[in-house]
Design an enzyme around this catalytic site. Structure first.
Site, PDB file in Angstrom:
ATOM      1  N   ASP A 198     -12.450  -8.780   4.582  1.00 34.85           N
ATOM      2  CA  ASP A 198     -13.722  -8.738   3.838  1.00 34.85           C
ATOM      3  C   ASP A 198     -14.343 -10.134   3.774  1.00 34.85           C
ATOM      4  O   ASP A 198     -15.554 -10.296   3.902  1.00 34.85           O
ATOM      5  CB  ASP A 198     -13.512  -8.221   2.403  1.00 34.85           C
ATOM      6  CG  ASP A 198     -13.738  -6.714   2.298  1.00 34.85           C
ATOM      7  OD1 ASP A 198     -13.607  -6.021   3.333  1.00 34.85           O
ATOM      8  OD2 ASP A 198     -14.046  -6.225   1.194  1.00 34.85           O
ATOM      9  N   LYS A 225       2.796 -15.530   2.516  1.00 35.24           N
ATOM     10  CA  LYS A 225       2.950 -16.244   1.247  1.00 35.24           C
ATOM     11  C   LYS A 225       4.440 -16.576   1.145  1.00 35.24           C
ATOM     12  O   LYS A 225       5.145 -16.170   0.210  1.00 35.24           O
ATOM     13  CB  LYS A 225       2.460 -15.345   0.094  1.00 35.24           C
ATOM     14  CG  LYS A 225       2.403 -16.014  -1.260  1.00 35.24           C
ATOM     15  CD  LYS A 225       1.298 -17.062  -1.385  1.00 35.24           C
ATOM     16  CE  LYS A 225       1.438 -17.803  -2.710  1.00 35.24           C
ATOM     17  NZ  LYS A 225       0.573 -19.010  -2.779  1.00 35.24           N
ATOM     18  N   ASP A 266      -3.403 -18.192   0.672  1.00 40.75           N
ATOM     19  CA  ASP A 266      -4.415 -18.848  -0.172  1.00 40.75           C
ATOM     20  C   ASP A 266      -5.134 -19.941   0.616  1.00 40.75           C
ATOM     21  O   ASP A 266      -6.353 -20.089   0.545  1.00 40.75           O
ATOM     22  CB  ASP A 266      -3.801 -19.384  -1.482  1.00 40.75           C
ATOM     23  CG  ASP A 266      -2.481 -20.113  -1.297  1.00 40.75           C
ATOM     24  OD1 ASP A 266      -1.958 -20.154  -0.159  1.00 40.75           O
ATOM     25  OD2 ASP A 266      -1.965 -20.653  -2.294  1.00 40.75           O
ATOM     26  N   TYR A 273       0.824  -1.209   0.000  1.00 40.58           N
ATOM     27  CA  TYR A 273       0.000   0.000   0.000  1.00 40.58           C
ATOM     28  C   TYR A 273       0.861   1.264   0.000  1.00 40.58           C
ATOM     29  O   TYR A 273       0.425   2.314  -0.444  1.00 40.58           O
ATOM     30  CB  TYR A 273      -0.890   0.037   1.245  1.00 40.58           C
ATOM     31  CG  TYR A 273      -2.219  -0.648   1.106  1.00 40.58           C
ATOM     32  CD1 TYR A 273      -2.310  -1.987   0.751  1.00 40.58           C
ATOM     33  CD2 TYR A 273      -3.402   0.049   1.354  1.00 40.58           C
ATOM     34  CE1 TYR A 273      -3.531  -2.617   0.651  1.00 40.58           C
ATOM     35  CE2 TYR A 273      -4.626  -0.581   1.253  1.00 40.58           C
ATOM     36  CZ  TYR A 273      -4.689  -1.910   0.907  1.00 40.58           C
ATOM     37  OH  TYR A 273      -5.907  -2.520   0.815  1.00 40.58           O
ATOM     38  N   ASP A 298      -6.498  -6.799   4.310  1.00 39.09           N
ATOM     39  CA  ASP A 298      -7.615  -6.132   3.638  1.00 39.09           C
ATOM     40  C   ASP A 298      -8.551  -7.188   3.041  1.00 39.09           C
ATOM     41  O   ASP A 298      -9.764  -7.162   3.233  1.00 39.09           O
ATOM     42  CB  ASP A 298      -7.067  -5.217   2.529  1.00 39.09           C
ATOM     43  CG  ASP A 298      -8.178  -4.532   1.747  1.00 39.09           C
ATOM     44  OD1 ASP A 298      -9.125  -4.038   2.386  1.00 39.09           O
ATOM     45  OD2 ASP A 298      -8.094  -4.502   0.500  1.00 39.09           O
TER      46      ASP A 298
HETATM   47  C1  IPM Z   1     -10.406  -0.923   4.009  1.00 39.64           C
HETATM   48  C2  IPM Z   1     -10.594  -0.347   2.641  1.00 39.64           C
HETATM   49  C3  IPM Z   1      -9.399   0.538   2.305  1.00 39.64           C
HETATM   50  C4  IPM Z   1      -8.164  -0.306   2.374  1.00 39.64           C
HETATM   51  C5  IPM Z   1      -9.512   1.285   0.966  1.00 39.64           C
HETATM   52  C6  IPM Z   1     -10.770   2.109   0.886  1.00 39.64           C
HETATM   53  C7  IPM Z   1      -8.299   2.119   0.696  1.00 39.64           C
HETATM   54  O1  IPM Z   1     -10.765  -1.366   1.704  1.00 39.64           O
HETATM   55  O2  IPM Z   1     -10.313  -0.138   4.967  1.00 39.64           O
HETATM   56  O3  IPM Z   1     -10.364  -2.145   4.121  1.00 39.64           O
HETATM   57  O4  IPM Z   1      -7.847  -1.030   1.418  1.00 39.64           O
HETATM   58  O5  IPM Z   1      -7.508  -0.284   3.406  1.00 39.64           O
HETATM   59 MG    MG Z   2     -10.980  -3.282   2.551  1.00 35.04          MG
END
Ligand code: IPM
Ligand code: MG
Length: 356
Positions: free
Chosen positions: A251, A191, A223, A142, A247
């Site tokens: 999710d 990884k 993975d 990042y 990240d």
């Molecule tokens: C999160 C989001 C952010 C990230 C984006 C919006 C930059 O996806 O907070 O998980 O990748 O950190």
């Molecule tokens: Mg995110």
């Protein structure tokens, strides 16, 4: 006690979910005899529209002068075609870096009341799950060197993953101490079969683990972790990993809780000042319709009380009120079940406040 809280509402559903969390925090302040002073600052697309940049200096100064920060979400199609440095997401990455928030805590648990919303088969989640993703937040790909250049096959782009021992150590220490207060089981996700940064990560986490009594560290390839999260989520307690892997896996973890609208997060540095935000995005097409699920942001407010202000009774009260509202069938559209009325964002907020 008296606390100054900076509000970064951002874009899309950001303003309405932050308003919900503020309403809950005001009720807590009244009930427990605290004073919370809220000051709004611009971030993301809203800041681009008003000030021409996604993170005005005034916002950085305001956050650094506050006791803690509550954020909604940033981004939307309106700003998607802007150059990389002017995108709303740059505002979020910028404030994380400016505040030195290298730790991102993303807890994910299955609420019994929402078990039927979980996309996994009942037999897989019958024991529930309660895991904590500890994501590194100010390093890795990042923040590494990136750009465009002429390559072997013509024009190309590159992004670089780099991690120093210091950065790995400080995030792993957070995970190892968190594990001591939980079941003592850390999975370090990498990884290492491909990446040199992962091999350094592995060496470092195992070296540190020796200092932590009662904690075991196991390595898992990213993975495989993605598979294991849907195959047997109950096996996990604390996971520690890089910015990008965290990240993605967070999710995935949120999805198996039944709704991405439920997960709170805390971004922390060395002091007590942190940034608290839902893990979901700004859902631009839903913005301004009073439809969004405010729970992730309300629970982020609870995390703020617990971690930044050491107000655990107050944080418990918010979490209990959310549980009660869910158990009583109060739901926004994303978590509604047959036979229940779909509530608006503001209506669910009032139901939670009524249970505080
Ligand atoms: C999160 C989001 C952010 C990230 C984006 C919006 C930059 O996806 O907070 O998980 O990748 O950190
Ligand atoms: Mg995110």
């Amino acid at each position: 006690m008296n606390y100054n809280i900076a509000l970064l509402k951002g874009d899309g559903i950001g303003p309405e979910i932050v308003d919900s969390a503020v309403a809950v925090l005001k009720k807590v302040a009244e009930k427990f005899g605290h004073t919370f002073n809220f000051t709004e600052y611009l971030i993301g697309g809203a800041a681009i529209d008003a000030a021409g940049v996604p993170l005005p200096q005034e916002t950085i100064d305001g956050c650094l002068a506050s006791d803690s920060v509550l954020l909604g979400a940033v981004g939307g199609p309106k700003w998607d075609t802007l150059p990389a440095d002017l995108r709303p997401e740059k505002g979020l990455l910028g404030i994380r870096a400016a505040m030195g928030l290298y730790t991102n805590l993303r807890p994910a648990k299955l609420y019994p009341a929402l078990a039927e919303r979980c996309p996994l088969r009942q037999e897989i989640v019958k024991d529930g799950f309660d895991l904590l993703i500890v994501r590194e937040l100010t390093g890795g790909i990042y923040f590494g060197d990136r750009g465009r250049r002429e390559g072997k096959y013509g024009p190309e782009a590159y992004d670089t993953e780099a991690y120093s021992v210091m950065e790995i150590e400080r995030i792993c220490r957070v995970a190892l101490s968190a594990a001591q207060k939980r079941t003592g089981k850390v999975i370090s996700v990498d990884k290492a079969n491909v990446l040199e940064t992962s091999r350094l990560w592995r060496e470092t986490v195992h070296r540190l683990a020796e200092e932590y009594d009662g904690v075991t560290v196991e390595d898992m390839l990213v993975d495989n972790t993605a598979q294991q999260l849907v195959k047997n989520p109950s096996q996990f307690d604390v996971l520690v990993t890089t910015n990008m892997f965290g990240d993605i896996l967070s999710d995935e973890a949120s999805q198996i809780t039944g709704s991405i609208g439920m997960l709170a997060s805390a971004s922390l540095g060395d002091g007590t000042r942190g940034l608290y935000e839902p893990i979901h995005g700004s859902a631009p097409s839903m913005g301004g319709q009073d439809k969004a699920n405010p729970i992730a942001t309300i629970l982020s407010g609870a995390m703020m009380l617990r971690y930044a202000f050491d107000l655990s009774a107050e944080a418990d009260a918010i979490e209990a009120a959310v549980d009660k509202a869910l158990n009583d069938g109060c739901r926004t559209y994303d978590i509604v079940a047959p036979g229940m009325k779909t509530l608006k964002c503001s209506e669910l907020t009032s139901e939670i406040i009524a249970r505080l």
